[in-house]
Write an enzyme that holds these catalytic residues in place. Structure first.
Site, short mmCIF file in Angstrom:
data_model
loop_
_atom_site.label_atom_id
_atom_site.label_comp_id
_atom_site.label_asym_id
_atom_site.label_seq_id
_atom_site.Cartn_x
_atom_site.Cartn_y
_atom_site.Cartn_z
N ASP A 31 0.55 -28.58 -19.79
CA ASP A 31 1.55 -28.49 -20.92
C ASP A 31 2.48 -29.70 -20.84
O ASP A 31 2.78 -30.48 -19.67
CB ASP A 31 2.35 -27.34 -20.49
CG ASP A 31 3.28 -26.87 -21.69
OD1 ASP A 31 3.02 -25.70 -22.41
OD2 ASP A 31 4.09 -27.67 -22.22
N ILE A 32 2.68 -30.08 -22.05
CA ILE A 32 3.50 -31.22 -22.15
C ILE A 32 4.85 -31.23 -21.88
O ILE A 32 5.95 -32.25 -21.69
CB ILE A 32 3.36 -31.72 -23.86
CG1 ILE A 32 3.57 -33.32 -23.76
CG2 ILE A 32 4.32 -31.20 -24.87
CD1 ILE A 32 3.04 -33.91 -25.29
N ASN A 88 2.58 -15.93 -25.20
CA ASN A 88 3.63 -15.72 -26.16
C ASN A 88 3.01 -15.27 -27.27
O ASN A 88 1.87 -15.67 -27.69
CB ASN A 88 4.59 -16.84 -26.24
CG ASN A 88 5.39 -17.15 -24.89
OD1 ASN A 88 5.55 -16.28 -24.31
ND2 ASN A 88 5.47 -18.48 -24.47
N GLN A 95 6.07 -17.81 -29.63
CA GLN A 95 4.89 -18.65 -29.91
C GLN A 95 5.02 -19.62 -30.84
O GLN A 95 5.69 -19.27 -31.83
CB GLN A 95 3.72 -17.51 -30.26
CG GLN A 95 2.38 -18.22 -30.51
CD GLN A 95 1.50 -17.40 -31.13
OE1 GLN A 95 1.61 -16.17 -31.31
NE2 GLN A 95 0.11 -17.85 -31.06
N HIS A 101 -3.02 -18.98 -26.48
CA HIS A 101 -2.91 -20.06 -25.23
C HIS A 101 -2.42 -19.10 -24.16
O HIS A 101 -1.51 -18.54 -24.35
CB HIS A 101 -2.48 -21.14 -25.39
CG HIS A 101 -0.98 -21.09 -26.17
ND1 HIS A 101 -0.87 -21.04 -27.67
CD2 HIS A 101 0.31 -21.23 -25.81
CE1 HIS A 101 0.38 -20.91 -27.85
NE2 HIS A 101 1.07 -20.87 -26.63
N HIS A 103 -0.26 -19.44 -20.56
CA HIS A 103 0.21 -20.41 -19.63
C HIS A 103 0.25 -19.91 -18.22
O HIS A 103 0.24 -18.76 -18.11
CB HIS A 103 1.68 -20.29 -20.05
CG HIS A 103 2.33 -20.75 -21.49
ND1 HIS A 103 3.03 -21.92 -21.73
CD2 HIS A 103 2.19 -20.07 -22.49
CE1 HIS A 103 3.25 -21.94 -22.83
NE2 HIS A 103 3.01 -20.90 -23.37
#
Ligand code: DGP
Length: 115
Positions: A31-32, A88, A95, A101, A103
């Site tokens: 994750d960024i 989410n 979201q 996706h 996490h």
């Protein structure tokens, strides 16, 4: 449905990501905006826009997605101490990308309840 979410572009390698795992079913990348020492996103190569869409999904495909989430977490070394998997969904679920996706969050003791 937009085919041009940021995760579509990561999947097609149009934009770079720190990929930690890939096979025929999923792509996993860091994750960024990490919220924990380990924060990896897992996306299925079969696109669903969000968790709600799984109501109509093929159970086998959903199973492939979920088994890979567990496999990626294990490969990240998180099994011994534990971790959290978050999906989410929708506006209230925060979201922000319309491509399902999961996490994977770990590497520290996580608090509960979430905000
Ligand atoms: P969510 O709120 O569940 O939709 O989480 C979306 C996550 O995606 C968020 O934690 C930040 C991450 N993210 C957004 N854009 C990018 C990107 O371009 N690259 C990577 N690696 N992660 C991104």
């Amino acid at each position: 449905m937009s085919n041009h979410t940021i995760f579509d572009k990561i999947l097609s390698k149009e934009i770079p990501a720190q990929i930690v795992y890939e096979d025929d079913f999923v792509l996993a990348f860091r994750d960024i905006q990490p919220q924990a020492p380990v924060h990896v996103l897992v996306i299925p190569k079969t696109k669903w826009v969000g968790f709600s869409a799984l109501q109509d999904a093929a159970p086998l495909a959903v199973g492939e997605f979920f088994t890979r989430i567990a496999k990626v977490a294990a490969q990240l070394g998180l099994d011994a101490k534990g971790y959290r998997v978050v999906l989410n969904n929708g506006r209230d679920g925060q979201q922000t990308v319309d491509y399902i996706h999961a996490h994977i969050l770990g590497g520290r003791g996580l608090t509960w309840p979430p905000g």
